[in-house]
Design a protein around this motif. Structure first.
Motif, PDB file in Angstrom:
ATOM      1  N   LEU A 214       0.824  -1.206   0.000  1.00  0.00           N
ATOM      2  CA  LEU A 214       0.000   0.000   0.000  1.00  0.00           C
ATOM      3  C   LEU A 214       0.861   1.260   0.000  1.00  0.00           C
ATOM      4  O   LEU A 214       0.528   2.258  -0.656  1.00  0.00           O
ATOM      5  CB  LEU A 214      -0.937  -0.006   1.202  1.00  0.00           C
ATOM      6  CG  LEU A 214      -2.108  -0.986   1.150  1.00  0.00           C
ATOM      7  CD1 LEU A 214      -2.892  -0.946   2.456  1.00  0.00           C
ATOM      8  CD2 LEU A 214      -3.027  -0.666  -0.015  1.00  0.00           C
ATOM      9  N   GLY A 215       1.964   1.229   0.755  1.00  0.00           N
ATOM     10  CA  GLY A 215       2.871   2.365   0.732  1.00  0.00           C
ATOM     11  C   GLY A 215       3.430   2.608  -0.656  1.00  0.00           C
ATOM     12  O   GLY A 215       3.553   3.755  -1.106  1.00  0.00           O
ATOM     13  N   GLY A 216       3.776   1.533  -1.366  1.00  0.00           N
ATOM     14  CA  GLY A 216       4.253   1.680  -2.733  1.00  0.00           C
ATOM     15  C   GLY A 216       3.182   2.194  -3.674  1.00  0.00           C
ATOM     16  O   GLY A 216       3.443   3.045  -4.538  1.00  0.00           O
ATOM     17  N   GLY A 249      -1.325   6.030   4.685  1.00  0.00           N
ATOM     18  CA  GLY A 249      -1.747   5.895   6.077  1.00  0.00           C
ATOM     19  C   GLY A 249      -2.219   4.496   6.409  1.00  0.00           C
ATOM     20  O   GLY A 249      -1.868   3.944   7.467  1.00  0.00           O
ATOM     21  N   LEU A 250      -3.003   3.887   5.515  1.00  0.00           N
ATOM     22  CA  LEU A 250      -3.462   2.522   5.749  1.00  0.00           C
ATOM     23  C   LEU A 250      -2.284   1.556   5.802  1.00  0.00           C
ATOM     24  O   LEU A 250      -2.220   0.663   6.656  1.00  0.00           O
ATOM     25  CB  LEU A 250      -4.442   2.109   4.655  1.00  0.00           C
ATOM     26  CG  LEU A 250      -5.810   2.800   4.663  1.00  0.00           C
ATOM     27  CD1 LEU A 250      -6.606   2.400   3.432  1.00  0.00           C
ATOM     28  CD2 LEU A 250      -6.574   2.458   5.937  1.00  0.00           C
ATOM     29  N   GLY A 251      -1.351   1.735   4.877  1.00  0.00           N
ATOM     30  CA  GLY A 251      -0.173   0.875   4.880  1.00  0.00           C
ATOM     31  C   GLY A 251       0.646   1.034   6.138  1.00  0.00           C
ATOM     32  O   GLY A 251       1.141   0.053   6.706  1.00  0.00           O
ATOM     33  N   ASP A 252       0.783   2.271   6.594  1.00  0.00           N
ATOM     34  CA  ASP A 252       1.558   2.533   7.806  1.00  0.00           C
ATOM     35  C   ASP A 252       0.920   1.876   9.017  1.00  0.00           C
ATOM     36  O   ASP A 252       1.606   1.301   9.869  1.00  0.00           O
ATOM     37  CB  ASP A 252       1.675   4.041   8.005  1.00  0.00           C
ATOM     38  CG  ASP A 252       2.517   4.397   9.217  1.00  0.00           C
ATOM     39  OD1 ASP A 252       3.744   4.191   9.168  1.00  0.00           O
ATOM     40  OD2 ASP A 252       1.950   4.883  10.223  1.00  0.00           O
ATOM     41  N   ILE A 253      -0.412   1.949   9.111  1.00  0.00           N
ATOM     42  CA  ILE A 253      -1.112   1.338  10.243  1.00  0.00           C
ATOM     43  C   ILE A 253      -0.910  -0.181  10.251  1.00  0.00           C
ATOM     44  O   ILE A 253      -0.605  -0.781  11.288  1.00  0.00           O
ATOM     45  CB  ILE A 253      -2.608   1.685  10.187  1.00  0.00           C
ATOM     46  CG1 ILE A 253      -2.823   3.166  10.494  1.00  0.00           C
ATOM     47  CG2 ILE A 253      -3.404   0.832  11.172  1.00  0.00           C
ATOM     48  CD1 ILE A 253      -4.243   3.639  10.295  1.00  0.00           C
TER      49      ILE A 253
END
Length: 335
Positions: A214-216, A249-253
């Protein structure tokens, strides 16, 4: 029966599995989460005033860290260059002392196979985000309308409240030190999984991989609006930025909650804070790498910049997925 026991000094308070006073979690989490809200409020609020990002050392964990991070804020607020630099140095040391210890304490009251640990860290990360969101807004506004020392003063007050809350609520933390026991019966499925190379830690690995992907994707999304515009004066809809930050943000969580939870499960009992420091060290290394990478932003096309960064992250997430069988064996008994 084969039995492995880890004894930690027991204290008063209900057994961890019976302590569900704070959203189904031990009440000590309220104290730690409140401390983290105020620490992030103060630290990131100070960053908003400074504009640039100071380098934070997180490699010196100690119980003193829960108090050390409050001391630098008043020093930074004093309107002299010397005290400002002294305060910044103390902030680096204080953050390094506080962050690993608090995160390690969050994971203490759970057995290795207690699924509540992941929810515990989800609440803890929510507290981090609340403080990180509010800090820059409050201190930034004070900096704009009253002056930068007012912003630093607000950060100092926030961390002082965090210290007061910790001192007032630390009696709830006593219950977080308990006797942990992990028993394996000869005919138990857990032991059979261990003999076969460890239990299937699919959930943790899958969530970490999804978080990285997701971060990518948050970077790859920005390739679309920046393509076909050779100059830097192109305009794009703000929704592209919103979508990118939503994915990030979703990836970070997912990455942080699963990663911190797994780190506390894998950490040796005598080195829980030091092991968590290694987790934070990975963030420091990533920040250093990104600080060098961002220098290329003006030298390459925007689609290339976002595309390469995003592709690297997606490839890393897919590599984690491919390495899942090996990771499951090395992460036993993390579920």
């Amino acid at each position: 029966m084969s039995r492995t026991e880890t004894h930690v000094a027991s204290a008063s308070g209900p057994p961890p599995e019976d302590d569900r006073a704070f959203f189904g979690q031990p009440k000590g989490l309220l104290t730690l989460s409140g401390l983290e809200v105020r620490e992030r409020f103060s630290f990131l609020g100070m960053q908003a005033v400074l504009v640039s990002r100071p380098t934070t050392t997180r490699l010196c964990p100690s119980a003193a860290g829960r108090r050390a991070n409050a001391a630098p804020m008043p020093a930074v607020a004093v309107p002299t260059p010397t005290m400002t630099w002294v305060g910044l140095g103390l902030i680096s040391a204080g953050a390094g002392l506080l962050k690993p210890n608090v995160a390690a304490m969050v994971g203490k009251p759970y057995r290795t196979d207690d699924d509540r640990r992941d929810a515990d860290f989800a609440l803890y990360c929510m507290a981090i985000n609340i403080g990180a969101f509010a800090g820059p807004l409050v201190t930034g506004r004070l900096d704009d309308h009253k002056g930068w020392h007012w912003g630093f003063s607000a950060a100092a007050i926030g961390m002082t409240f965090g210290l007061v809350q910790y001192v007032a609520g630390r009696r709830h933390l006593a219950g977080r030190r308990h006797t942990a026991e992990f028993a394996l019966a000869p005919d138990s499925p857990t032991l059979e999984c261990a003999r076969a190379g460890g239990p299937p830690s699919r959930r943790v690995i899958r969530l970490i991989a999804i978080g990285v992907v997701l971060g990518g994707l948050s970077f790859l999304l920005l390739v679309l609006p920046t393509s076909g515009h050779p100059g830097d004066d192109q305009l794009m809809s703000a929704w592209w930025i919103v979508g990118s930050y939503l994915l990030l943000g979703l990836g970070d969580i997912l990455l942080e909650t699963s990663g911190m939870s797994a780190t506390t499960k894998l950490a040796p009992a005598a080195f829980s804070s030091q092991t968590m420091s290694l987790w934070y060290l990975s963030f420091a290394l990533a920040g250093g790498i990104q600080a060098q990478t961002v220098k290329l932003y003006d030298d390459v096309s925007k689609p290339a910049y976002f595309g390469v960064n995003g592709a690297i992250a997606v490839a890393a997430g897919l590599a984690v997925t491919e390495a899942a069988p090996w990771l499951r064996r090395t992460m036993h008994p993390v579920h």
